[in-house]
Design a protein around this motif. Structure first.
Motif, PDB file in Angstrom:
ATOM      1  N   UNK A 123       5.181  10.653  -3.507  1.00 45.75           N
ATOM      2  CA  UNK A 123       6.431   9.935  -3.765  1.00 45.75           C
ATOM      3  C   UNK A 123       7.297   9.785  -2.517  1.00 45.75           C
ATOM      4  N   UNK A 124       7.133  10.652  -1.517  1.00 46.68           N
ATOM      5  CA  UNK A 124       7.915  10.496  -0.290  1.00 46.68           C
ATOM      6  C   UNK A 124       7.577   9.189   0.412  1.00 46.68           C
ATOM      7  N   UNK A 125       6.319   8.815   0.381  1.00 47.17           N
ATOM      8  CA  UNK A 125       5.887   7.571   1.034  1.00 47.17           C
ATOM      9  C   UNK A 125       5.892   6.383   0.084  1.00 47.17           C
ATOM     10  N   UNK A 126       5.628   6.655  -1.204  1.00 43.30           N
ATOM     11  CA  UNK A 126       5.509   5.574  -2.186  1.00 43.30           C
ATOM     12  C   UNK A 126       6.323   5.934  -3.443  1.00 43.30           C
ATOM     13  N   UNK A 127       7.624   5.758  -3.386  1.00 39.88           N
ATOM     14  CA  UNK A 127       8.462   6.217  -4.494  1.00 39.88           C
ATOM     15  C   UNK A 127       8.346   5.407  -5.770  1.00 39.88           C
ATOM     16  N   UNK A 128       7.777   4.200  -5.678  1.00 42.97           N
ATOM     17  CA  UNK A 128       7.700   3.338  -6.862  1.00 42.97           C
ATOM     18  C   UNK A 128       6.286   2.820  -7.098  1.00 42.97           C
ATOM     19  N   UNK A 129       5.958   2.665  -8.371  1.00 42.29           N
ATOM     20  CA  UNK A 129       4.795   1.891  -8.791  1.00 42.29           C
ATOM     21  C   UNK A 129       5.328   0.665  -9.526  1.00 42.29           C
TER      22      UNK A 129
END
Length: 196
Positions: A106-112
């Protein structure tokens, strides 16, 4: 006098043609209704298997721009943004691991995200053809769902099985299907209210 009469006649003919075209023109397309998620009565979650044991999870925080009308499927579309760090499974150990680098990172990709702009009717209900993006991995996903409307309320239920490894979810030791099954069922159970 003759030229003036001709000009007047031409104007009358043009006006008549314009009126005829307007009368014969199709009615404007219906606009798909916008719906708002009733958070306390809705669930966006998943069902998975880890070391032979099944468990359920859900995302506590997500935004959904849902536009849907059975009478205007071409104008219907879904745009959902899920904050993956809001995942909860009822297990503190699992909940602390899932936001990590091997899973949702989530630090790099907080959203889907899930975006669908092609919705069609089926014998069982409807299908939304769209794209799911997790960890910058984007693949087509078709979501079968049912939709019931009751006044200003609507109820959407659907599910689809995805392969988590295609989206980079569950890396390292977790990529072994005997440790954690590759197939995950995404579950949509939403109560909606008509946007004002």
């Amino acid at each position: 006098m003759t030229q003036r009469f001709v000009r007047m006649t031409n104007r009358l003919i043009a006006a008549g043609l314009t009126a005829t075209v307007m009368i014969g023109a199709p009615a404007p397309a219906l606009a798909a209704t916008q719906w708002t998620v009733v958070d306390e009565d809705s669930r966006l979650g998943f069902e998975a298997t880890q070391q032979g044991g099944e468990f359920e999870g859900r995302f506590e925080s997500f935004d959904a721009d849902l536009r849907f009308s059975a009478d205007d499927l071409p104008g219907s579309r879904f745009d959902v943004r899920i904050r993956t760090g809001s995942v909860e499974t009822g297990s503190s150990q699992r909940d602390s691991a899932l936001p990590g680098e091997d899973w949702f990172n989530v630090d790099a990709f907080p959203e889907a995200t899930y975006v669908a702009d092609e919705i069609t009717s089926t014998a069982e209900g409807y299908e939304a053809a769209g794209t799911l993006t997790i960890r910058e991995n984007t693949h087509p996903v078709t979501l079968p769902f049912t939709w019931e409307t009751d006044g200003n309320r609507a109820f959407m239920d659907g599910s689809v099985v995805i392969d988590r490894t295609r989206f980079g979810v569950g890396q390292g030791d977790w990529s072994d299907p005997s440790v954690s099954d590759h197939e995950v069922r995404v579950v949509v159970d939403l109560t909606l209210s008509k946007a004002q």
